[in-house]
Design an enzyme around this catalytic site. Structure first.
Site, mmCIF file in Angstrom:
data_model
loop_
_atom_site.group_PDB
_atom_site.id
_atom_site.type_symbol
_atom_site.label_atom_id
_atom_site.label_comp_id
_atom_site.label_asym_id
_atom_site.label_seq_id
_atom_site.Cartn_x
_atom_site.Cartn_y
_atom_site.Cartn_z
ATOM 1 N N GLY A 152 34.341 34.789 44.205
ATOM 2 C CA GLY A 152 35.439 35.737 44.309
ATOM 3 C C GLY A 152 35.440 36.681 43.115
ATOM 4 O O GLY A 152 34.391 37.003 42.581
ATOM 5 N N LEU A 153 36.643 37.078 42.686
ATOM 6 C CA LEU A 153 36.794 37.999 41.562
ATOM 7 C C LEU A 153 36.004 39.278 41.779
ATOM 8 O O LEU A 153 35.302 39.756 40.896
ATOM 9 C CB LEU A 153 36.357 37.338 40.252
ATOM 10 C CG LEU A 153 37.214 36.176 39.777
ATOM 11 C CD1 LEU A 153 36.613 35.560 38.542
ATOM 12 C CD2 LEU A 153 38.627 36.635 39.492
ATOM 13 N N CYS A 154 36.080 39.795 42.987
ATOM 14 C CA CYS A 154 35.314 41.004 43.275
ATOM 15 C C CYS A 154 36.130 41.942 44.147
ATOM 16 O O CYS A 154 35.606 42.590 45.037
ATOM 17 C CB CYS A 154 34.005 40.650 43.942
ATOM 18 S SG CYS A 154 34.216 39.572 45.339
ATOM 19 N N GLY A 155 37.428 42.008 43.886
ATOM 20 C CA GLY A 155 38.252 42.946 44.631
ATOM 21 C C GLY A 155 38.310 42.590 46.096
ATOM 22 O O GLY A 155 38.427 41.424 46.463
ATOM 23 N N PHE B 52 35.987 42.876 48.337
ATOM 24 C CA PHE B 52 34.640 42.741 48.918
ATOM 25 C C PHE B 52 34.610 41.758 50.085
ATOM 26 O O PHE B 52 34.213 42.110 51.197
ATOM 27 C CB PHE B 52 33.686 42.287 47.809
ATOM 28 C CG PHE B 52 32.285 42.008 48.255
ATOM 29 C CD1 PHE B 52 31.358 43.029 48.347
ATOM 30 C CD2 PHE B 52 31.879 40.724 48.567
ATOM 31 C CE1 PHE B 52 30.063 42.781 48.744
ATOM 32 C CE2 PHE B 52 30.588 40.461 48.970
ATOM 33 C CZ PHE B 52 29.681 41.500 49.057
#
Lengths: 140, 292
Positions: B89-92, B94
């Site tokens: 995760g931690l990718c907006g 996406f």
């Protein structure tokens, strides 16, 4: 219809594009043997084998080691989709020598579970690489 | 009113978070550069392959190879949907975007959908929702190799040829630029015949209409078509990988900026609190002196 004066040669392998140039003549290692292509060739789709591909621009010839893939020939262009392709200058001779030796050993002393075809292909690839590299060295 | 010490603690914790997001941004920027290089290098091959295939496929009979066969829609026909998400995760937005697009596709499709899941996020989401899952793979993107794409393509082709599914669709994030990713829904099988080429072919001279084949057309198709599918899957994986790092980098950049804003706000507030405390102390001292 006037014949085209040159061929647009494009060589791409799975991870990069190697050559995109105007050339006068190409010789391609097909699965059933080498064939030459000059401008104005009839459309052709061929499977590639393992071999030495060369192309000529004026007086200069360039060599590449090619293994498997496809070639599409049009009257004014050739597209090579190679699985493996290396120009003569970038071949690692020491690595190819090593691969050749390993393949030979495997074929001489076959293990029970050995894949003979794979060893044969590996040997062929190594031999072609060495051959292409040797040609480049003679020229320079 | 919070005490000075509380505020100081708060600021320190935000600063720590900022350091983490900054580091993650740096890491994903480095990874993005490598992923971007790979996809840019792989594109010419995929594009040339597509061009060759489109011009060839428009000239031959679809019955020559099972991968070209278009099947009539039946009530019980099935579609294999291959969904490519990220492992982390931690990718907006996406992963959310792909999942949303996939959900929309499945909802609007007339066929029953069978899923192929690539990436942990997609597996976690769809795996729990009672869909029929043909295969799932995770941890692919740590070290993306051609063989991985080959394995996925192999599974899809077997399902298609074996008649288990009538269509294979690929849903993934395309890497357009560092700032933008686009969700793409692409039909993988049956192979679309170049409909653009058909029209351009009509005016072409007759000597260009057919190819010579060496060794034989059948033999070439047997090799070319599976290869084409593999390359398409490989390209989709590379695109998704580059898009993932781009999305992560952008998200982490925003997070770093947000925490900088937050620190500025908190510092201002802290200073106000400090000043108020000092003023109060002075008033206490002065009024104490007057009372004497």
């Amino acid at each position: 219809m006037a014949l085209p004066q040159y061929l647009q040669l494009q060589i791409v392998s799975a991870d990069r594009s190697l050559v995109n140039e105007r050339v006068d003549e190409v010789e391609i290692p097909g699965a059933d043997g080498y064939f030459g292509v000059l401008p104005g060739h009839t459309p052709l789709l061929a499977v590639l084998g393992v071999g030495d591909l060369w192309y000529r621009q004026g007086q200069d010839t360039h060599h590449l080691a090619i293994a498997f893939g496809f070639a599409e020939v049009q009257p004014d262009g050739v597209t090579i989709l190679a699985q493996v392709a290396e120009t003569a200058e970038e071949i690692d001779v020491a690595r190819a020598e090593g691969a050749k030796k390993r393949a030979e050993e495997r074929m001489v002393t076959p293990a029970a579970d050995m894949d003979f075809e794979r060893a044969r292909v590996a040997l062929m690839k190594a031999l072609i690489r060495l051959q292409v590299a040797a040609r480049a060295r003679i020229r320079s | 009113m919070p005490s000075l010490i509380d505020l100081r603690r708060r600021i320190r914790s935000v600063k720590n978070t900022q350091q983490i997001t900054k580091a993650m941004k740096m890491v994903s920027a480095a990874k993005l550069r490598r992923a971007q290089e790979r996809i840019v290098n792989a594109r010419p091959y995929a594009v040339q392959m597509q061009r060759v295939l489109a011009s060839v496929a428009s000239r031959v009979d679809p019955s020559i190879h099972p991968l070209l066969a278009v099947r009539e829609p039946r009530p019980e026909s099935k579609t294999l949907v291959v969904i490519v998400t990220g492992d982390k995760g931690l990718c907006g937005s996406f992963n959310t975007n792909v999942i949303k697009a996939a959900g929309g596709f499945i909802g609007s499709s007339h066929d029953t959908c069978v899923l192929g899941l690539v990436g942990r996020k997609g597996r976690d989401y769809f795996g729990r929702r009672g869909f029929e899952v043909l295969f799932d793979t995770i941890g692919l993107f740590q070290k993306l190799r051609y063989q991985d794409a080959q394995a996925i393509a192999q599974t899809a082709m077997e399902a298609f040829i074996g008649g288990k599914v009538d269509r294979v669709v690929l849903i993934y994030n395309e890497f357009k630029s560092v700032m933008t990713q686009r969700v793409v829904v692409e039909q993988l099988l049956p192979i679309r015949r170049g409909d653009v080429d058909d029209s351009s072919l009509a005016g072409a001279p007759p000597n260009q209409t057919d190819y010579l084949y060496e060794p034989s057309a059948q033999e070439i198709f047997n090799q070319l078509l599976p290869r084409y599918i593999e390359v398409q899957v490989y390209r989709a994986l590379l695109e998704s990988n580059a898009a993932f790092f781009a999305a992560q980098m952008t998200a982490m950049d925003t997070a770093t900026k947000n925490s900088a804003d937050m620190i500025a706000d908190l510092t201002l507030y802290m200073n106000k609190v400090r000043q108020a405390a000092i003023t109060r102390e002075i008033i206490e001292v002065v009024s104490g002196a007057q009372a004497l």
